[in-house]
Design a protein around this motif. Structure first.
Motif, mmCIF file in Angstrom:
data_model
loop_
_atom_site.group_PDB
_atom_site.id
_atom_site.type_symbol
_atom_site.label_atom_id
_atom_site.label_comp_id
_atom_site.label_asym_id
_atom_site.label_seq_id
_atom_site.Cartn_x
_atom_site.Cartn_y
_atom_site.Cartn_z
ATOM 1 N N PRO A 177 26.223 64.869 26.542
ATOM 2 C CA PRO A 177 26.914 65.194 25.412
ATOM 3 C C PRO A 177 28.341 65.720 25.824
ATOM 4 C CG PRO A 177 25.510 66.967 26.198
ATOM 5 C CD PRO A 177 24.930 65.743 27.029
ATOM 6 N N PHE A 178 28.588 66.028 27.211
ATOM 7 C CA PHE A 178 29.831 66.633 27.374
ATOM 8 C C PHE A 178 30.743 65.167 27.853
ATOM 9 C CE2 PHE A 178 27.220 70.272 27.567
ATOM 10 C CZ PHE A 178 27.880 71.113 27.243
ATOM 11 N N ILE A 179 32.079 65.530 27.519
ATOM 12 C CA ILE A 179 33.107 64.469 28.054
ATOM 13 C C ILE A 179 33.448 64.361 29.535
ATOM 14 C CG2 ILE A 179 35.197 63.638 27.712
ATOM 15 C CD1 ILE A 179 35.282 64.483 24.802
ATOM 16 N N PHE A 180 33.436 65.721 29.955
ATOM 17 C CA PHE A 180 33.713 65.697 31.392
ATOM 18 C C PHE A 180 32.520 66.054 32.497
ATOM 19 C CE2 PHE A 180 38.093 66.106 29.464
ATOM 20 C CZ PHE A 180 38.611 65.039 29.655
ATOM 21 N N CYS A 181 32.105 65.172 33.041
ATOM 22 C CA CYS A 181 30.887 65.323 34.117
ATOM 23 C C CYS A 181 31.328 65.326 35.478
ATOM 24 C CB CYS A 181 29.901 64.682 33.424
ATOM 25 S SG CYS A 181 29.351 64.844 31.904
ATOM 26 N N SER A 182 30.431 65.979 36.321
ATOM 27 C CA SER A 182 30.433 65.504 37.716
ATOM 28 C C SER A 182 29.704 64.364 38.004
ATOM 29 C CB SER A 182 29.393 66.633 38.387
ATOM 30 O OG SER A 182 28.313 66.717 38.189
ATOM 31 N N SER A 183 30.031 63.891 39.442
ATOM 32 C CA SER A 183 29.065 62.606 39.834
ATOM 33 C C SER A 183 27.655 62.351 39.506
ATOM 34 C CB SER A 183 29.563 62.491 41.231
ATOM 35 O OG SER A 183 30.937 62.409 41.419
ATOM 36 N N THR A 184 26.906 63.733 39.373
ATOM 37 C CA THR A 184 25.542 63.702 39.061
ATOM 38 C C THR A 184 25.383 63.664 37.609
ATOM 39 O OG1 THR A 184 25.423 66.224 38.930
ATOM 40 C CG2 THR A 184 25.226 65.124 41.198
ATOM 41 N N LEU B 248 35.317 56.801 29.751
ATOM 42 C CA LEU B 248 34.328 57.865 30.264
ATOM 43 C C LEU B 248 32.942 57.587 29.313
ATOM 44 C CD1 LEU B 248 36.946 60.761 30.416
ATOM 45 C CD2 LEU B 248 35.818 59.837 32.258
ATOM 46 N N GLU B 249 33.096 57.478 28.182
ATOM 47 C CA GLU B 249 31.800 57.372 27.512
ATOM 48 C C GLU B 249 30.853 56.252 28.159
ATOM 49 O OE1 GLU B 249 30.480 57.296 22.801
ATOM 50 O OE2 GLU B 249 31.860 55.632 23.470
ATOM 51 N N ARG B 250 31.258 55.177 28.630
ATOM 52 C CA ARG B 250 30.471 54.203 29.391
ATOM 53 C C ARG B 250 30.033 54.702 30.466
ATOM 54 N NH1 ARG B 250 34.751 50.608 27.538
ATOM 55 N NH2 ARG B 250 35.764 50.754 29.804
ATOM 56 N N GLU B 251 30.722 55.428 31.229
ATOM 57 C CA GLU B 251 30.206 56.110 32.640
ATOM 58 C C GLU B 251 29.342 57.152 32.408
ATOM 59 O OE1 GLU B 251 34.014 57.136 34.372
ATOM 60 O OE2 GLU B 251 34.420 55.024 34.870
ATOM 61 N N GLU C 83 38.276 75.282 27.196
ATOM 62 C CA GLU C 83 38.160 74.190 26.012
ATOM 63 C C GLU C 83 38.166 72.822 26.664
ATOM 64 O OE1 GLU C 83 40.990 77.022 23.150
ATOM 65 O OE2 GLU C 83 41.939 75.417 24.039
ATOM 66 N N ILE C 84 38.680 72.561 27.791
ATOM 67 C CA ILE C 84 38.444 71.337 28.429
ATOM 68 C C ILE C 84 37.095 71.008 28.928
ATOM 69 C CG2 ILE C 84 38.965 69.705 30.246
ATOM 70 C CD1 ILE C 84 41.887 71.226 30.459
ATOM 71 N N ALA C 85 36.306 72.275 29.364
ATOM 72 C CA ALA C 85 35.013 71.958 29.904
ATOM 73 C C ALA C 85 34.147 71.873 28.654
ATOM 74 C CB ALA C 85 34.726 73.238 30.821
ATOM 75 N N ASP C 86 34.514 72.350 27.505
ATOM 76 C CA ASP C 86 33.614 72.339 26.302
ATOM 77 C C ASP C 86 33.652 71.018 25.639
ATOM 78 O OD1 ASP C 86 31.546 73.582 24.941
ATOM 79 O OD2 ASP C 86 32.734 74.315 23.377
ATOM 80 N N LEU C 87 34.767 70.227 25.760
ATOM 81 C CA LEU C 87 34.625 68.877 25.027
ATOM 82 C C LEU C 87 33.406 68.098 25.101
ATOM 83 C CD1 LEU C 87 38.197 67.747 26.003
ATOM 84 C CD2 LEU C 87 37.919 68.910 23.813
ATOM 85 N N ARG C 88 32.994 67.579 23.645
ATOM 86 C CA ARG C 88 31.983 66.814 23.796
ATOM 87 C C ARG C 88 32.104 65.745 23.056
ATOM 88 N NH1 ARG C 88 27.190 71.512 23.225
ATOM 89 N NH2 ARG C 88 28.574 73.197 24.024
#
Length: 218
Positions: free
Chosen positions: A135-142, A127-130, A85-90
């Motif tokens: 569309p996903f909240i939590f992303c990798s450096s790429t 995080l949104e600025r970064e 559910e964390i991974a799927d947060l948008r």
């Protein structure tokens, strides 16, 4: 670094409250902390608020993506999220004007809308600025969305050596239920917050709370 490397034998010391249905046993050598209590020697499957604070601080201090990792732990704990559910947060789930987030539950649990605290809103805006293009909240450096396995590995790695027992990502959800029950929140509210379809799952947390016994000897 091999994140799937086996953990050394762990011995749990001290007096702690057990998670319901769990019987203490000695840890077995060379077992993963994700194998559960019998393999690790944990006598509980949740973290106390003080331990959550330690984990949040450690996540923020990670060399890379410290803010993101801090927010993963914070959101997972506050909203009782499973790692998937964390991974799927948008970003579409977040309403910054109303200060809310739609929690889309998995495993047959019920969806709900949660209020966000001020520190969560500020952290999400950063995080949104970064990650404005994802569309996903939590992303990798790429910029790619983080997989559940990557989130689990980060939490496991961050908690390694921090406590006297190994931790896993699902402990954030258990910690949320324990905190709410210990605060005296009623069972129905906890059920709705965690999205439990069956209140018997929620009763595990309220059965653990010492609040029901407060004042018995005063």
């Amino acid at each position: 670094m091999n994140l799937d490397a086996q953990e050394p034998k762990v011995e749990q010391k001290g007096s702690v409250l057990p998670f319901p249905g769990v019987r203490p046993r000695l840890a077995k050598a060379g077992t993963s902390p994700n194998k559960g209590h019998e393999a690790t020697g944990r006598t509980r499957e949740y973290l106390t608020p003080a331990e959550i604070d330690q984990l949040l601080t450690a996540a923020k201090r990670t060399a890379r993506n410290g803010h993101r990792n801090h927010m993963i732990v914070l959101m997972g704990y506050r909203h009782g999220l499973r790692v998937s559910e964390i991974a799927d947060l948008r970003w579409a789930d977040v309403d910054f004007q109303q200060g809310t987030i739609l929690i889309r539950r998995l495993k047959g649990s019920h969806d709900s809308t949660h209020y966000l605290e001020g520190d969560e809103l500020r952290g999400l805006r950063r995080l949104e600025r970064e990650n404005a293009d994802s569309p996903f909240i939590f992303c990798s450096s790429t910029g790619a969305p983080l997989a559940s396995s990557a989130i689990s590995a980060m939490i496991k790695r961050t908690g390694k050596g921090l406590f006297r027992f190994p931790i896993h990502a699902h402990m954030l959800r258990h910690s949320c239920g324990y905190y709410l029950a210990n605060k005296g929140v009623d069972t129905r509210t906890i059920q709705a917050w965690l999205g439990h379809a069956n209140i018997r799952h929620t009763a595990h947390y309220t059965a653990m709370s010492p609040t029901q016994f407060k004042g018995l000897w005063s």
